[in-house]
Design a protein around this motif. Structure first.
Motif, short mmCIF file in Angstrom:
data_model
loop_
_atom_site.label_atom_id
_atom_site.label_comp_id
_atom_site.label_asym_id
_atom_site.label_seq_id
_atom_site.Cartn_x
_atom_site.Cartn_y
_atom_site.Cartn_z
N LYS A 699 0.83 -1.21 0.00
CA LYS A 699 0.00 0.00 0.00
C LYS A 699 0.86 1.26 0.00
O LYS A 699 0.74 2.10 -0.89
CB LYS A 699 -0.93 -0.01 1.21
N ASN A 700 1.71 1.40 0.97
CA ASN A 700 2.53 2.62 1.08
C ASN A 700 3.86 2.39 0.37
O ASN A 700 4.93 2.42 0.97
CB ASN A 700 2.75 2.98 2.54
N TRP A 701 3.78 2.14 -0.94
CA TRP A 701 4.99 1.79 -1.69
C TRP A 701 6.00 2.93 -1.78
O TRP A 701 7.22 2.65 -1.82
CB TRP A 701 4.63 1.29 -3.08
N PRO A 702 5.62 4.23 -1.82
CA PRO A 702 6.66 5.26 -1.89
C PRO A 702 7.64 5.18 -0.72
O PRO A 702 8.85 5.28 -0.91
CB PRO A 702 5.85 6.57 -1.87
N TYR A 728 3.68 3.67 -15.10
CA TYR A 728 3.24 2.28 -14.93
C TYR A 728 2.82 2.13 -13.47
O TYR A 728 3.05 3.05 -12.66
CB TYR A 728 4.37 1.30 -15.30
N PRO A 729 2.19 1.04 -13.08
CA PRO A 729 1.80 0.89 -11.67
C PRO A 729 3.00 1.06 -10.74
O PRO A 729 4.05 0.44 -10.93
CB PRO A 729 1.25 -0.53 -11.61
N GLN A 730 2.86 1.93 -9.76
CA GLN A 730 3.89 2.24 -8.76
C GLN A 730 5.08 2.99 -9.35
O GLN A 730 6.16 3.01 -8.75
CB GLN A 730 4.35 0.99 -8.00
N SER A 731 4.91 3.63 -10.50
CA SER A 731 5.99 4.49 -11.01
C SER A 731 5.98 5.80 -10.24
O SER A 731 4.98 6.19 -9.62
CB SER A 731 5.83 4.74 -12.50
N ILE A 732 7.10 6.49 -10.26
CA ILE A 732 7.24 7.75 -9.55
C ILE A 732 6.46 8.84 -10.29
O ILE A 732 6.70 9.08 -11.48
CB ILE A 732 8.72 8.14 -9.42
N PRO A 733 5.53 9.52 -9.63
CA PRO A 733 4.78 10.59 -10.30
C PRO A 733 5.55 11.90 -10.23
O PRO A 733 6.38 12.10 -9.35
CB PRO A 733 3.50 10.67 -9.46
N PRO A 734 5.28 12.83 -11.16
CA PRO A 734 5.91 14.15 -11.06
C PRO A 734 5.30 14.95 -9.91
O PRO A 734 4.10 14.86 -9.65
CB PRO A 734 5.62 14.79 -12.41
#
Length: 736
Positions: A699-702, A728-734
């Motif tokens: 859940k808290n992958w970051p 993609y799933p769990q990619s780093i967002p800007p």
């Protein structure tokens, strides 16, 4: 009477007939016909009506039941109204209500089926169970047919329905797919690899989309078609599915259509749309469009399309649990091919995935209906002896890099698994059998060549794009761009001391207690200890390690471990470096297989309570093979501050990986659950997760992957990929 057929047997005549039945189901709604046109011998038994929509559902015709002397056909239509679209988009999940332990299903689809279910079952039960029951559906109706098939197989005397779907969206979660595949033994999922609808809903909507996330999986068995008509609609039309199936048996199709006027769909629209990619007023084929249009970016390199014979091999991932169908795969031969592929994908707004070694644990390097930019055929190496560096293209696998540099007497600390690609391995940090004396791969990375989201080539190092260089060292592959070459610091290593100690699993507790002492601060950094604990078809307890010193010193160092339990094998010797690498690689998975794995960090010595948990899980394997792998860290890894690179968990003593594989389809849910339960049980004793072992259930992958480095990573992302092209799933967002 229980009628049985061979599991998942495709019959082209059934596929053609049922595609036409789906077309007739569509016409019932579209044209308001009172009855469908049916082939000779079939009689209409029931018109299926159901409630579509979310807030104010409305009754609509969704299909029919018809039968002949030998067969029953239940056919569902596709999406065809605003209310249908509302239901399509209601992708939250509910517990499947018609079978126990059958997971969760798409709420919108389930509500439609539930509204008609009782009447449908009642009408079906009026018919003879001696007949073959064929359940079919197209688009939204394909999902309804899947929901109905499991219900009917469990709750009626029609135990063996035969299911054919066309352009089906995903219907439920992995547990539902597992139960369906176990129960409905003859199901064929026909889909066009250029059709967008089968890619929906996405396989994963991780938290915080919902508290636990949403996960979808297709049911079996795949039967791919490939027709590119340059139109989202035409690529999905049931008439175009019918046309492309009819090509496989034109004689049957001619007779079917001639003997039953009005039954078969009109396929005149099933030609490439003429508004796209024209040259000199002539229409190009999709393949010509990809590679030869002058006005649009061209694809270069080795291009593999769905109709090519090598397509199935080209799309395969190392984790065979995932089965995805990209639009095109580009095997780049040089950096310019990567540039062209990125610009082409941006021009056509096609999802991008990048790939080096195919080892993404969650199958994230391939995407349905997108482009895969594969660098695995870029393997050039340039050695600079004067400066002690090597510049290597990112298509190399770990063992290939060892062999090539070994011919120069040089070493770069690459991975344990021989077939892992160095691109993803390095960007995730890069843990090796030399981590304690030499640090991670990223600690020896001097420069990166990368193609960014605009198709520009950037060079990142300590003096140029240093923020990007920071992020690429531990931020994980696929977030910021496509890396095409690395420049590494090299080391001269010829001979090493190698240890291999083997015990019975009964010695797990004393061995693990002693083994972990070799990872603490103050332990000899010249040794990087590894420990594998495996059970199932093969059970063993194996310690291996490479030591930068003599065999005599290593034997003395390992005395406490030699006295733990009763070793069954003891090998401590001085051997060439490449031989030691080969021996370690031989204990790693080398062939594609279905699996689930995740790797949390251990940042303190494990107490007996934790070791008891490990022993309990290892002693109860639910599948053919499970294991726990410990990779000793510390040493040089811990001498770099947590914030100096994006790799955050510098102070970890080791990285432990839970791994399960299976030899039968029903083992998937058991193996996935074993890994997740194991991870949860070890949470009090672990911290974070290695980004090279992603798990979409986290859940808290970051925080799990990046700790307090995540905020800075989003800022770098915003600078170099502000439109989030590489997603993609769990990619780093800007950062916003």
């Amino acid at each position: 009477m229980d009628i049985s057929w061979v599991e998942n047997t495709f019959n082209i005549e059934d596929a053609i007939l049922l595609a036409a039945m789906c077309h007739q189901a569509n016409l019932l709604f579209e044209e308001g016909e009172e009855e469908p046109i049916l082939p000779n011998g079939f009689k209409l038994r029931y018109i299926i009506c159901a409630l579509a929509g979310v807030e104010d559902p409305e009754s609509e015709v969704f299909g029919f039941i018809a039968d002949s002397p030998d067969e029953i056909v239940m056919a569902f239509r596709g999406t065809d109204s605003f209310k249908d679209n509302e239901s399509d988009q209601d992708l939250y999940q509910v517990t499947y209500p018609f079978a126990r332990n059958a997971g969760k299903t798409h709420r919108g689809f389930t509500c439609i089926y539930q509204s008609t279910r009782d009447k449908l079952i009642r009408e079906l039960n009026k018919l003879s169970i001696r007949k073959r029951l064929l359940i079919t559906g197209y688009s939204l109706g394909a999902a309804l047919s899947v929901l109905a098939a499991l219900d009917i197989a469990v709750n009626t005397e029609f135990r063996n329905p035969i299911v054919y779907t066309y352009g089906s969206p995903r219907t439920g979660d992995p547990n539902f797919a597992y139960r369906f595949n176990q129960t409905v033994k003859n199901s064929i999922r026909i889909f066009n690899v250029h059709d967008v609808i089968p890619t929906l809903p996405a396989q994963a909507y991780p938290p915080p989309f919902t508290e636990e996330g949403l996960y979808y999986q297709h049911v079996q068995k795949d039967y791919p078609l490939s027709f590119q008509l340059n139109s989202i609609a035409r690529n999905h039309f049931i008439s175009c599915y019918f046309r492309n199936l009819s090509i496989k048996n034109p004689d049957y199709t001619r007779k079917l259509c001639a003997n039953n006027p009005g039954f078969c769909p009109d396929t005149e629209v099933c030609v490439p749309f003429e508004g796209i990619c024209s040259e000199n007023n002539s229409i190009l084929t999709w393949k010509e469009c990809i590679m030869h249009c002058d006005k649009e970016p061209k694809l270069t390199g080795r291009i593999v399309l769905p109709e090519d014979s090598q397509y199935n091999v080209a799309r395969q991932e190392f984790n065979t649990f995932f089965n995805r169908f990209p639009l095109v795969i580009v095997f780049a031969q040089e950096t310019q091919d990567v540039v062209n592929a990125v610009r082409w994908a941006r021009f056509w707004d096609v999802p991008i995935r990048m790939r080096s070694g195919r080892h993404s644990y969650e199958g994230l390097s391939v995407v349905d209906a997108g482009i895969v930019i594969d660098v695995s055929e870029m393997k050039r190496v340039e050695v600079d002896r004067k400066h002690g560096t090597a510049t290597v293209q990112t298509g190399l696998r770990d063992f290939e890099l060892y062999e090539i540099l070994g011919s120069y007497g040089l070493v770069v600390p690459a991975g344990l698994c021989p077939t892992t690609g160095i691109a993803g391995f390095t960007q995730g940090g890069g843990q090796s059998s030399l981590s304690r004396p030499l640090g991670l791969a990223i600690d020896n990375l001097l420069e990166v060549e990368m193609v960014d989201a605009n198709g520009n080539v950037l060079y990142a190092n300590a003096n140029q794009h240093d923020d990007l260089f920071w992020a690429l060292r531990g931020g994980g592959g696929g977030n910021f761009g496509i890396c095409t070459s690395f420049r590494f610091r090299t080391y001269q290593i010829d001979t090493v001391a190698y240890a291999r100690l083997n015990w019975d699993l009964r010695d797990l507790k004393p061995v693990l207690r002693v083994w972990q002492e070799y990872t603490v601060s103050g332990a000899d950094e010249r040794l990087t200890p590894l420990l594998t604990i495996a059970s199932g078809q093969l059970s063993f307890l194996l310690m291996q390690g490479v030591f930068l010193g003599s065999a005599k010193e290593l034997r003395r160092l390992l005395q406490p471990l030699l006295q733990a339990g009763s070793p069954q094998e003891i090998t401590i010797e001085e051997i060439p470096w490449l031989e030691a690498v080969s021996l370690i690689a031989a204990t790693q998975p080398t062939s594609p297989e279905p699996f689930k794995s995740v790797g949390p960090f251990v940042d303190r010595l494990l107490p007996d309570e934790a070791i008891d948990i490990i022993q309990c899980f290892i002693n109860n394997p639910p599948t053919s093979s499970v294991s726990v792998f410990f990779h000793g860290l510390g040493g040089a890894v811990a001498k770099v501050p947590n914030h100096a690179t994006a790799y955050f968990y510098r102070n970890a003593l080791s990285n432990m990986s839970f791994f399960a594989t299976w030899s039968t389809p029903e083992g998937a849910a058991l193996g996935i659950r074993w890994v997740e339960d194991f991870r949860q049980a070890m949470l009090p004793f672990t911290r974070g997760v290695y980004i090279n072992t992603p798990d979409l259930a986290i859940k808290n992958w970051p925080e799990a992957y990046y700790g307090s480095n995540f905020k800075r990573l989003t800022q770098v992302k915003a600078k170099y990929d502000p439109k989030n092209v590489f997603t993609y799933p769990q990619s780093i967002p800007p950062a916003h």
